[in-house]
Write an enzyme that holds these catalytic residues in place. Structure first.
Site, PDB file in Angstrom:
ATOM      1  N   ARG A  81       0.769  -1.302  -0.018  1.00  0.00           N
ATOM      2  CA  ARG A  81      -0.029  -0.025  -0.270  1.00  0.00           C
ATOM      3  C   ARG A  81       0.988   1.217   0.089  1.00  0.00           C
ATOM      4  O   ARG A  81       1.990   1.233   0.733  1.00  0.00           O
ATOM      5  CB  ARG A  81      -0.605  -0.141   1.140  1.00  0.00           C
ATOM      6  CG  ARG A  81      -2.106  -0.844   1.185  1.00  0.00           C
ATOM      7  CD  ARG A  81      -3.081  -0.723   0.188  1.00  0.00           C
ATOM      8  NE  ARG A  81      -4.140  -1.721   0.066  1.00  0.00           N
ATOM      9  CZ  ARG A  81      -4.516  -2.550  -0.734  1.00  0.00           C
ATOM     10  NH1 ARG A  81      -3.255  -2.886  -1.514  1.00  0.00           N
ATOM     11  NH2 ARG A  81      -5.414  -3.358  -0.701  1.00  0.00           N
ATOM     12  N   HIS A 135      -1.552   0.435  -9.938  1.00  0.00           N
ATOM     13  CA  HIS A 135      -2.363  -0.874  -9.214  1.00  0.00           C
ATOM     14  C   HIS A 135      -2.956  -1.781 -10.043  1.00  0.00           C
ATOM     15  O   HIS A 135      -3.905  -2.329  -9.830  1.00  0.00           O
ATOM     16  CB  HIS A 135      -3.478  -0.148  -8.323  1.00  0.00           C
ATOM     17  CG  HIS A 135      -3.664  -0.920  -6.953  1.00  0.00           C
ATOM     18  ND1 HIS A 135      -3.981  -0.165  -5.779  1.00  0.00           N
ATOM     19  CD2 HIS A 135      -3.660  -2.232  -6.731  1.00  0.00           C
ATOM     20  CE1 HIS A 135      -4.050  -1.431  -4.786  1.00  0.00           C
ATOM     21  NE2 HIS A 135      -4.088  -2.392  -5.380  1.00  0.00           N
ATOM     22  N   GLU A 163      -4.794   7.025  -4.239  1.00  0.00           N
ATOM     23  CA  GLU A 163      -5.195   6.570  -5.397  1.00  0.00           C
ATOM     24  C   GLU A 163      -6.631   6.885  -5.979  1.00  0.00           C
ATOM     25  O   GLU A 163      -7.435   6.926  -5.108  1.00  0.00           O
ATOM     26  CB  GLU A 163      -4.947   4.990  -5.290  1.00  0.00           C
ATOM     27  CG  GLU A 163      -3.769   4.516  -5.073  1.00  0.00           C
ATOM     28  CD  GLU A 163      -3.535   3.065  -5.170  1.00  0.00           C
ATOM     29  OE1 GLU A 163      -4.552   2.408  -5.536  1.00  0.00           O
ATOM     30  OE2 GLU A 163      -2.421   2.462  -4.860  1.00  0.00           O
TER      31      GLU A 163
END
Length: 331
Positions: A243, A291, A272
């Site tokens: 993360r 991602h 994000e």
């Protein structure tokens, strides 16, 4: 005849298409399933549907990612399992909304095949100095950079769960010596060695590659900062698969601007999506994959549903659940 078991499949309206569970996916999962499950009634609902409270109240198990925590907290019905369709659950923390009688499980492990491939790609790109070559291309600079074989190099991987283990398998395909990092050190496949966090931070300079695959918790937030990046080898490669909040992003940017580290790759950022004006976009020797390193659009929903049905079977038969979340640790 066995009683009808109600299952709920919940998603937010904005959920990406590749992660959406549709009735056809469920029918296919039931057709694949070889477990002797009782008759099932499944309901697919958006988190905004007005009848969702009634659906939650009658369901034995519920699966989704953006789940209706306020309804789960209030339910007095049959609910005994919440199965997340993702590995991370920081968006649900703290878990005060989770009743004691309801188990929480995540989808750790369904990413493994894709992550293993991404590990091979990432390590080879770092070894070949691709982040530095990409920076040179943006600058219109002809910068020949030669690199040797990756075999025999070493990798330090923070996190030994489903994603960390997949990274390790990919690294070992390339002939790397792989050391894992976990809170309580213990021998763990497929790592060559496993050490604690304190020791790992002290030994950052001993490894050619440093990879992150830990969950984001109160303990791990900002775990790598300027001093930690400075302890890494000047020519080390760094990648984050966990993360964005695991690292001090500003410190990484400054580290790269100072010429330290041969290259870095980030599959995750904070926030994000990454805003267009984020300085990360222009950091030298940094590649960003938005991602996408862990999720396979061809298998994700199917694998998540197979895991869910397996856990429903285990719940009905009093067997240990897969991927049970420790509610005190948050993973």
């Amino acid at each position: 005849m066995a009683d009808l078991v109600h299952l709920a499949f919940v998603r937010a309206p904005e959920q990406q298409k590749m992660f959406r569970t549709e009735p056809a996916h469920i029918e296919a999962a039931l057709a694949r399933c070889k477990l002797p499950l009782p008759p099932l009634d499944f309901t697919v609902r958006l988190t905004t549907d007005p009848d969702l409270p009634a659906v939650v109240e009658r369901s034995l198990a519920l699966t989704g990612f953006r789940i209706p925590t306020e309804l789960i907290q209030r339910t007095q019905g049959a609910l005994r399992l919440v199965q997340l369709t993702g590995a991370g659950l920081e968006h649900l923390m703290p878990l005060a909304w989770l009743p004691d009688r309801v188990a929480l499980a995540n989808a750790s492990g369904i990413h493994a095949a894709k992550v293993e491939q991404s590990a091979v790609m990432t390590l080879l790109m770092l070894q070949a100095r691709m982040p530095q070559l990409a920076t040179a291309q943006r600058e219109h600079a002809w910068t020949p950079l030669h690199s040797g074989s990756i075999a025999g190099k070493s990798a330090l991987i923070f996190g030994v769960g489903g994603i960390g283990a997949a990274l390790a398998r990919g690294a070992k395909q390339l002939g790397l010596a792989v050391t894992g990092v976990r809170r309580s050190p213990a021998a763990t496949e497929p790592f060559d060695a496993v050490i604690g966090v304190t020791e790992a931070l002290a030994r950052l300079g001993a490894f050619d590659f440093v990879l992150l695959a830990m969950p984001l918790t109160a303990e791990t937030k900002g775990m790598l900062g300027a001093a930690d990046f400075a302890r890494m080898r000047p020519d080390a490669g760094f990648a984050n698969f966990g993360r964005g909040g695991l690292i001090d992003q500003d410190a990484l940017i400054q580290t790269l601007r100072d010429g330290h580290l041969s290259g870095a790759m980030l599959d995750v950022t904070t926030p994000e999506p990454l805003p267009a004006d984020s300085p990360l976009w222009d950091a030298p020797r940094l590649l960003i994959t938005p991602h996408v390193a862990c999720d396979d659009p061809d298998t994700y929903v199917a694998d998540a549903l197979d895991l869910f049905l397996d856990n429903v079977y285990r719940l009905l038969h009093g067997q240990p659940l897969r991927n049970l979340v420790d509610r005190t640790l948050g993973y």
